[in-house]
Write a protein that holds these residues in place. Structure first.
Motif, PDB file in Angstrom:
ATOM      1  N   LYS A  70       0.826  -1.218   0.000  1.00 51.01           N
ATOM      2  CA  LYS A  70       0.000   0.000   0.000  1.00 51.01           C
ATOM      3  C   LYS A  70       0.857   1.264   0.000  1.00 51.01           C
ATOM      4  CE  LYS A  70      -4.442  -1.311   2.069  1.00 51.01           C
ATOM      5  NZ  LYS A  70      -5.365  -1.086   3.219  1.00 51.01           N
ATOM      6  N   GLY A  71       1.970   1.205   0.706  1.00 50.08           N
ATOM      7  CA  GLY A  71       2.808   2.387   0.808  1.00 50.08           C
ATOM      8  C   GLY A  71       3.742   2.602  -0.368  1.00 50.08           C
ATOM      9  N   SER A  72       3.959   1.541  -1.159  1.00 49.58           N
ATOM     10  CA  SER A  72       4.859   1.663  -2.324  1.00 49.58           C
ATOM     11  C   SER A  72       4.285   0.872  -3.504  1.00 49.58           C
ATOM     12  CB  SER A  72       6.256   1.136  -1.979  1.00 49.58           C
ATOM     13  OG  SER A  72       6.178  -0.224  -1.545  1.00 49.58           O
ATOM     14  N   PRO A  73       3.112   1.290  -3.974  1.00 48.42           N
ATOM     15  CA  PRO A  73       2.453   0.522  -5.040  1.00 48.42           C
ATOM     16  C   PRO A  73       3.168   0.667  -6.377  1.00 48.42           C
ATOM     17  CG  PRO A  73       1.290   2.579  -4.684  1.00 48.42           C
ATOM     18  CD  PRO A  73       2.348   2.502  -3.616  1.00 48.42           C
ATOM     19  N   LEU A  74       2.922  -0.288  -7.253  1.00 47.37           N
ATOM     20  CA  LEU A  74       3.347  -0.158  -8.644  1.00 47.37           C
ATOM     21  C   LEU A  74       2.591   1.000  -9.277  1.00 47.37           C
ATOM     22  CD1 LEU A  74       3.094  -3.911  -9.762  1.00 47.37           C
ATOM     23  CD2 LEU A  74       5.204  -2.680  -9.207  1.00 47.37           C
ATOM     24  N   ASP A  75       3.138   1.533 -10.336  1.00 40.60           N
ATOM     25  CA  ASP A  75       2.353   2.493 -11.116  1.00 40.60           C
ATOM     26  C   ASP A  75       1.263   1.761 -11.887  1.00 40.60           C
ATOM     27  OD1 ASP A  75       3.732   4.941 -10.508  1.00 40.60           O
ATOM     28  OD2 ASP A  75       5.393   4.224 -11.740  1.00 40.60           O
ATOM     29  N   VAL A  76       1.655   0.654 -12.532  1.00 38.49           N
ATOM     30  CA  VAL A  76       0.728  -0.099 -13.382  1.00 38.49           C
ATOM     31  C   VAL A  76       0.889  -1.591 -13.129  1.00 38.49           C
ATOM     32  CG1 VAL A  76       0.076  -0.663 -15.761  1.00 38.49           C
ATOM     33  CG2 VAL A  76       0.801   1.657 -15.201  1.00 38.49           C
ATOM     34  N   LEU A  77      -0.215  -2.282 -12.913  1.00 34.87           N
ATOM     35  CA  LEU A  77      -0.247  -3.737 -12.866  1.00 34.87           C
ATOM     36  C   LEU A  77      -1.080  -4.210 -14.057  1.00 34.87           C
ATOM     37  CD1 LEU A  77       0.261  -6.517 -11.544  1.00 34.87           C
ATOM     38  CD2 LEU A  77      -1.861  -6.156 -10.238  1.00 34.87           C
ATOM     39  N   VAL A  78      -0.478  -4.996 -14.937  1.00 34.69           N
ATOM     40  CA  VAL A  78      -1.164  -5.493 -16.130  1.00 34.69           C
ATOM     41  C   VAL A  78      -1.643  -6.913 -15.871  1.00 34.69           C
ATOM     42  CG1 VAL A  78      -0.961  -5.974 -18.602  1.00 34.69           C
ATOM     43  CG2 VAL A  78       0.352  -4.094 -17.581  1.00 34.69           C
ATOM     44  N   ILE A  79      -2.908  -7.166 -16.185  1.00 35.69           N
ATOM     45  CA  ILE A  79      -3.473  -8.519 -16.096  1.00 35.69           C
ATOM     46  C   ILE A  79      -3.582  -9.073 -17.507  1.00 35.69           C
ATOM     47  CG2 ILE A  79      -5.439  -9.920 -15.378  1.00 35.69           C
ATOM     48  CD1 ILE A  79      -6.148  -7.728 -13.369  1.00 35.69           C
TER      49      ILE A  79
END
Length: 629
Positions: A70-79
């Motif tokens: 939560k504190g360091s999320p990815l910019d984009v997660l592709v499914i």
């Protein structure tokens, strides 16, 4: 070529005017060959194409996804790890974004490995554009023709121009197809591959010996040959995923999204719950934006966010069959513009065999679609009308079905009239869906998807889209003559049953295969064949080597026997019997690489054998209708 582009623009302007629309001049984007790409592209090239560059381990990739909290999320997660998903991950990471990608099965395990293998602008869409005065269709063709050339430039070892022959049985057809394909050339402009041309009946017979000169109340008046692109689709897809990994994306195959994560208000998607399907382990990955590129299954992902989401996919089944090489000459395809029911049927040389297809019919979405016997019969019937040899069901070496994720057009009455254009939407905050389209335009689809993700998450990329200038792994420095280095400098060291290692020649067939499959990194595979005694062929009549199994396990995330026979090599699609014969050795080498126990080895062999049974070759056909014995 500039003159051709100006004429093509004028054609488009005339069509737009005829349609009553505004005149929108088409300005082609600058291609990779027109500029150096700037410092950002040079940085990516050095990282991806460095001599010692290797993809991070699977464990490292999963750790990177797990670290995105939560504190360091990815910019984009592709499914989704198909062409669109892998292209999206590559686009996003080369803009400087933090990117993750998860794929339930393997890269290209769905539609992206079951395509027609063509990179095309869409001749029939151009015809529709003029007959129906549809400027929208015309723009689609313009765009696809530009992207066609771009894909070939970025993966030259896996893609090439292919001449396609269209038979004409009346002088009207000669004029009609010649004129139409000349317009196709004009529209392509500087992106043209080669000029189309007419061949006489005698010349056509020399170029395509199995083409019938006489038929039912008709005689061949000649042919028109034009050019489109051809590719090794699954290896191109795997290359995209590996290039994204080398550029810094955390890509993980055999990792399934089991649920989407929402913020405390429940009004925005902020990540996904992921299960490693090889170990059963589950973990959360947080991201500012999730991109849904799940192909035919994208509605299932959308319903994880909103169970009442309206379906936007109209699944269409496309069946293809593989025949022996003698059905078509090497380097020349056959396109039949109108079959008995008005569809297009083709025969194309591909990897030493002939691929014929296709059907286009509504279907249900399934994980592993199978071709029906009547669809195989339809293809055999269609091509037999144009050949002077006996077309036999027993010649079918493999047959497969793929599901095209067509975007729904509510006014369309059948799938043939649905546009192949792609759709990008965000019908639930934080979840951007990209679907539709076709292989040829995967790069621009990815660009549109990432643009939407940047807007949705208010992201801050280091640069704009640079994928026009980024060659996939193996593409940089590759030349058609590169295979000679392998043939001259490497040997195929082969282990005998007694344990003795004997040298063998790296013959031209094996060298050419390695060069085209792996590009400029083919020497790494050849080195394994020479140094580790893995130079034997896996199946008689095919150039695939044992060394490829080890290389793909180490450097291409090959985690199962099916991954190898269907996507890292194309044996399952070329000849299912040959793939079956290769399986025990493939499993043995993978077991050594991945430290499998006896139980896992037995399970792999069983699962892969069952997988091959879904490819309806002549030996596992459901029935024979008596017409093609």
């Amino acid at each position: 070529m500039t003159r051709l582009r100006k004429i093509g623009t004028a054609v488009g302007a005339a069509l737009a005017t005829a349609c009553g629309g505004a005149v929108i001049l088409y300005e082609p984007a600058i291609s990779a060959s027109d500029h150096g790409g700037g410092p950002r592209v040079e940085e990516i090239r050095k990282r991806v194409h460095a001599p010692n560059a290797v993809v991070p381990s699977r464990e490292a990739q999963q750790s990177a996804l797990m670290a995105a909290g939560k504190g360091s999320p990815l910019d984009v997660l592709v499914i989704g790890g198909g062409a669109t998903g892998s292209g999206t991950a590559l686009d996003a990471v080369t803009r400087g974004l933090r990117v993750g990608l998860v794929e339930r099965e393997d890269f290209a395990s769905g539609t992206s490995s079951r395509s027609t293998k063509l990179l095309h602008g869409g001749v029939r869409y151009l015809e529709k554009a003029f007959l129906k005065l549809d400027y929208g269709q015309f723009k689609l063709v313009l765009h696809a023709l530009e992207e066609r050339k771009q894909v070939i430039e970025n993966a030259p070892h896996l893609c090439h121009a292919l001449p396609c022959m269209t038979p004409c049985f009346s002088w009207f057809e000669v004029v009609y197809y010649w004129a139409g394909l000349k317009v196709y050339d004009l529209v392509a402009g500087r992106q043209i591959l080669h000029l189309s041309r007419y061949y006489s009946t005698k010349q056509s017979a020399e170029l395509f010996p199995t083409l019938a000169r006489e038929g039912e109340n008709r005689s061949l008046k000649g042919t028109v040959v034009y050019y489109d692109g051809q590719m090794n689709d699954a290896r191109l897809n795997v290359g995209l995923a590996c290039t994204a990994a080398l550029a810094g994306a955390a890509v993980l195959n055999h990792a399934e999204v089991v649920n989407l994560l929402k913020d405390d208000s429940g009004k925005r998607i902020i990540g996904a719950r992921i299960r490693n399907n090889l170990t059963g382990e589950e973990f959360d990955t947080y991201a500012k934006v999730v991109v849904n590129a799940a192909g035919p299954f994208c509605d299932g992902v959308r319903k994880m966010a909103n169970e009442k989401a309206q379906e936007m996919i109209a699944p269409s089944s496309g069946v293809h069959i593989t025949l022996p090489d003698y059905y078509s000459p090497e380097g020349m395809g056959l396109i039949v513009p109108k079959t008995k029911d008005g569809r297009v049927v083709f025969m194309l040389p591909w990897l030493g065999r002939t691929v014929a297809g296709t059907t286009d019919s509504s279907t249900k979405i399934t994980y592993l679609p199978e071709p029906h016997e009547d669809e195989i019969g339809f293809i055999l019937d269609a091509i037999s009308d144009y050949l002077n040899i006996k077309v036999r069901r027993s010649d079918v070496l493999s047959a497969w079905s793929g599901i095209r994720p067509l975007a729904v057009d509510p006014t369309a009455k059948n799938t043939e009239s649905i546009s192949r254009d792609h759709v990008v939407c965000e019908d639930f905050p934080g979840l951007v869906t990209i679907t539709g389209g076709k292989w040829t335009t995967y790069r621009s689809m990815a660009e549109d998807g990432v643009d939407a993700a940047i807007k949705s998450g208010n992201l801050n990329p280091r640069s704009g889209c640079v994928t026009r200038s980024v060659r996939i792994v193996g593409g940089e420095g590759w030349e058609p003559s590169s295979f000679t280095v392998l043939a001259q400098q490497y040997k195929r060291m082969k282990s005998t049953h007694g344990g003795k290692v004997v040298p063998g020649l790296m013959d031209s067939a094996a060298a050419k295969h390695l060069s085209h499959a792996y590009g400029s990194v083919a020497e790494r595979v050849a080195a394994i064949a020479q140094k580790e005694g893995l130079g034997k062929r896996l199946a008689h009549g095919y150039p695939y080597l044992e060394a490829e199994v080890a290389y793909c396990a180490r450097h291409e995330y090959c985690e199962s026997a099916i991954d190898f026979i269907a996507r890292r090599t194309r044996l399952a699609f070329l000849e299912t019997d040959a793939a079956g014969r290769a399986l025990p050795r493939v499993v043995e080498i993978l077991a050594n690489e991945h430290k499998w126990d006896q139980s896992r080895k037995k399970e792999e062999l069983k699962t892969a054998t069952e997988f091959l049974q879904t490819f309806k070759a002549s030996k596992n056909a459901q029935f024979h209708d008596g017409k093609h014995k």
